[in-house]
Design an enzyme around this catalytic site. Structure first.
Site, short mmCIF file in Angstrom:
data_model
loop_
_atom_site.label_atom_id
_atom_site.label_comp_id
_atom_site.label_asym_id
_atom_site.label_seq_id
_atom_site.Cartn_x
_atom_site.Cartn_y
_atom_site.Cartn_z
N ARG A 116 -6.46 2.72 -15.74
CA ARG A 116 -6.61 3.59 -14.44
C ARG A 116 -7.26 4.58 -14.60
NH1 ARG A 116 -3.08 4.90 -11.44
NH2 ARG A 116 -3.65 4.42 -9.35
N PRO A 137 5.10 -4.52 -0.70
CA PRO A 137 4.79 -3.57 -1.63
C PRO A 137 4.74 -3.96 -3.16
CG PRO A 137 7.09 -3.79 -0.96
CD PRO A 137 6.36 -4.96 -0.35
N GLY A 138 3.83 -3.41 -3.85
CA GLY A 138 3.79 -3.83 -5.22
C GLY A 138 4.14 -2.32 -6.04
N ARG A 139 3.10 -1.16 -5.82
CA ARG A 139 3.17 -0.02 -6.53
C ARG A 139 4.50 0.58 -6.31
NH1 ARG A 139 -1.52 2.84 -7.86
NH2 ARG A 139 -2.45 1.78 -6.04
N CYS A 150 -12.96 3.13 -29.06
CA CYS A 150 -14.30 3.46 -29.42
C CYS A 150 -15.22 3.55 -28.03
CB CYS A 150 -14.86 2.41 -30.13
SG CYS A 150 -15.36 3.07 -31.80
N GLY A 171 0.69 -1.05 0.04
CA GLY A 171 0.05 0.08 -0.19
C GLY A 171 0.71 1.40 0.06
N1 LLP Z 1 -0.93 -7.27 -0.58
C1 LLP Z 1 -2.27 -7.23 -0.86
C2 LLP Z 1 -2.99 -8.22 -0.16
C3 LLP Z 1 -3.00 -6.41 -1.56
O1 LLP Z 1 -4.21 -6.60 -2.00
C4 LLP Z 1 -2.27 -5.49 -2.60
C5 LLP Z 1 -3.06 -4.61 -3.54
C6 LLP Z 1 -0.86 -5.46 -2.31
C7 LLP Z 1 -0.11 -6.26 -1.33
C8 LLP Z 1 -0.05 -4.24 -3.15
O2 LLP Z 1 -0.52 -3.21 -2.83
P1 LLP Z 1 0.43 -1.81 -3.45
O3 LLP Z 1 1.81 -1.89 -2.54
O4 LLP Z 1 0.66 -2.11 -4.70
O5 LLP Z 1 -0.18 -0.92 -2.99
N2 LLP Z 1 -5.42 -1.77 -9.19
C9 LLP Z 1 -5.29 -0.63 -8.20
C10 LLP Z 1 -4.52 -1.23 -7.07
C11 LLP Z 1 -5.18 -2.41 -6.31
C12 LLP Z 1 -4.30 -2.95 -5.33
C13 LLP Z 1 -4.89 -4.06 -4.86
N3 LLP Z 1 -4.11 -4.96 -3.85
C14 LLP Z 1 -4.58 0.45 -8.88
O6 LLP Z 1 -4.37 0.63 -10.02
O7 LLP Z 1 -4.45 1.58 -8.29
#
Ligand code: LLP
Length: 430
Positions: A329, A290-292, A360, A247
């Site tokens: 997004r 962390p992902g984003r 379209c 997050g």
């Molecule tokens: N762990 C869990 C259990 C999650 O559900 C998520 C994201 C993460 C880790 C990674 O979160 P991050 O660090 O990336 O914020 N599609 C949306 C984001 C959805 C996130 C869902 N879960 C967007 O494009 O903003």
């Protein structure tokens, strides 16, 4: 547009990883995702160091949902991170990429029989269990394979955070996990304890995405440690791991003021020590996902500008050769981005335009009323911070082939994903 990672301007042109944008466009076409590999690796290293992974205790699990080509699995592994997957498809990708599966956390609120079987057969390290139903399935397939499967329980902690806001409520409305301190959770703990082929070792929570404030994580640590202690006292189960989810927010526009990975990790690690001391317990092994913040800023998309249309006294539409198919997004979340002309970064004459995608669909607008250099058809538009949830959420609407992804580093380019062809688009059809 803010320059991120290894971005630099040479001779009025944008370079990423030492490679000119015009060169990338000439060789690979557009739309093109460009991944700044050095930035990805440096971010992984910051997480690795600041979260004290080397010391052999804590773990950083990259959330693959943000972006998971096989090459990304290899980079993550080389940088010493674990991996969070949420589907059989992500798991299979990790397996095929040679990612060590004992370092995989398998999430999901409705894992199928096939997914659970696949995870157990491939030797996934940890299942993050979302519900009672899943406990039965994991136990069944673990028994068949004669293994004891480590699991975490996903907890809904009653903290919700998005960007700057967060709320703590007693009322918990989520499709994910077990409500903290509920009868349902206690029943699930008891059930898991009785299963011979399951070992409950951790608890997990995820409180939102694109969060800038560290405070909710401090509250989360307290709630989770208190729960870990209660599980030990009431059920005699040693909760060795506490996973705080992902997050952490990133920079998209100048309205965003994110914390660095280092700031974030150090605060959490210190807070954990402080709270554990207060609760008179050992600090558990901490996990974050962390992902984003690992891949977001490292990705940029290059487009070629085509049609330009002025609606007198209202707006100028500049159309690009991609849009909601490679970046959904803005259409889905109203997400804001910056942009620039990669082939003419420093021109003086500016104008305000709206960048439209080619689908379209009138909602296929990538950027609304943004100021850029005076634009011509054939210019290259760059949109930064598309690394997370760009390619991974891309789609084939209007039978648009998926764009290519290249990584750049030290003047070299590597294809991570080649461009989809028309033939491949119809491959599944009879
Ligand atoms: N762990 C869990 C259990 C999650 O559900 C998520 C994201 C993460 C880790 C990674 O979160 P991050 O660090 O990336 O914020 N599609 C949306 C984001 C959805 C996130 C869902 N879960 C967007 O494009 O903003």
């Amino acid at each position: 547009m803010k320059l991120l990672g290894t971005m630099e301007v040479r001779d009025n042109e944008l370079y990423i990883g030492g490679v000119a944008s015009t060169e990338l466009v000439k060789n690979y076409g557009t739309p093109l995702y460009v991944i700044d590999e050095k930035l990805v690796r440096n971010t992984c290293k910051s997480y690795y160091d600041a979260f004290k992974v080397k010391e052999g205790k804590n773990r950083v699990a990259y959330a693959g949902k943000a972006f998971l080509p096989m090459e990304m699995c290899r980079i993550i592994n080389e940088e010493g991170l674990c991996l969070d997957v949420v589907s059989g498809g992500e798991l299979f990708t990790a397996y095929k990429a040679g990612f060590p599966l004992e370092k995989v956390f398998f999430h999901g609120n409705n894992k199928s029989h096939e997914e659970i079987k696949l995870g157990i057969n491939l030797g996934v390290g940890t299942f993050v269990v979302d519900n009672l139903y899943e406990i039965e399935l994991i136990d069944k397939y673990a028994k068949e394979k004669n293994v004891v499967q480590n699991i975490y329980f996903r907890i809904t902690p009653g903290i919700e955070a998005h960007t700057h806001d967060y709320i703590q409520t007693g009322q918990i409305d989520s499709k994910f996990g077990f409500t903290i301190d509920s009868e349902a959770l206690d029943f699930a703990i008891k059930t898991a304890k009785e299963k011979e082929n399951i070992k409950l070792i951790g608890i997990h929570a995820h409180i939102g995405s694109q969060i800038f404030d560290i405070e909710p994580y401090g509250d989360l640590v307290r709630l989770m440690f208190t729960l870990a202690k209660r599980i030990r006292d009431e059920f005699d189960i040693d909760i060795t791991d506490v996973d705080l989810g992902g997050g952490i927010g990133v920079y998209y526009t100048d309205e965003d003021e994110p914390k660095s990975a280092q700031q974030f990790c150090e605060t959490i690690v210190n807070k954990a020590e402080e709270i554990a001391k207060e609760l008179r317990m050992e600090v558990p092994r901490l996990v974050i996902e962390p992902g984003r913040s690992v891949i977001g800023n490292a990705g940029s998309t290059l487009y070629t500008i085509g049609a330009i249309k002025s609606v007198l006294d209202i707006r100028k539409y500049v159309s690009i050769d991609g849009g909601m198919t490679d970046n959904i997004r803005p259409a889905l979340y109203n997400a804001a981005y910056e942009c620039a002309l990669a082939n003419r970064m420093n021109d003086e004459e500016k104008e305000v335009v709206t960048v439209a995608g080619k689908c379209c669909e009138s909602g296929d607008i990538l950027l609304k009323d943004v100021e850029i250099n005076k634009v011509n058809s054939g210019d290259i538009l760059v949109v930064p911070t598309t690394g997370a949830y760009g390619y991974s959420m891309s789609n084939n609407y209007n039978k648009t082939p998926k764009a290519a992804v290249v990584s750049v580093m030290d003047g070299n380019t590597k294809v991570m994903c080649r461009r989809q062809s028309y033939e491949e688009l119809i491959q599944l059809e009879n």
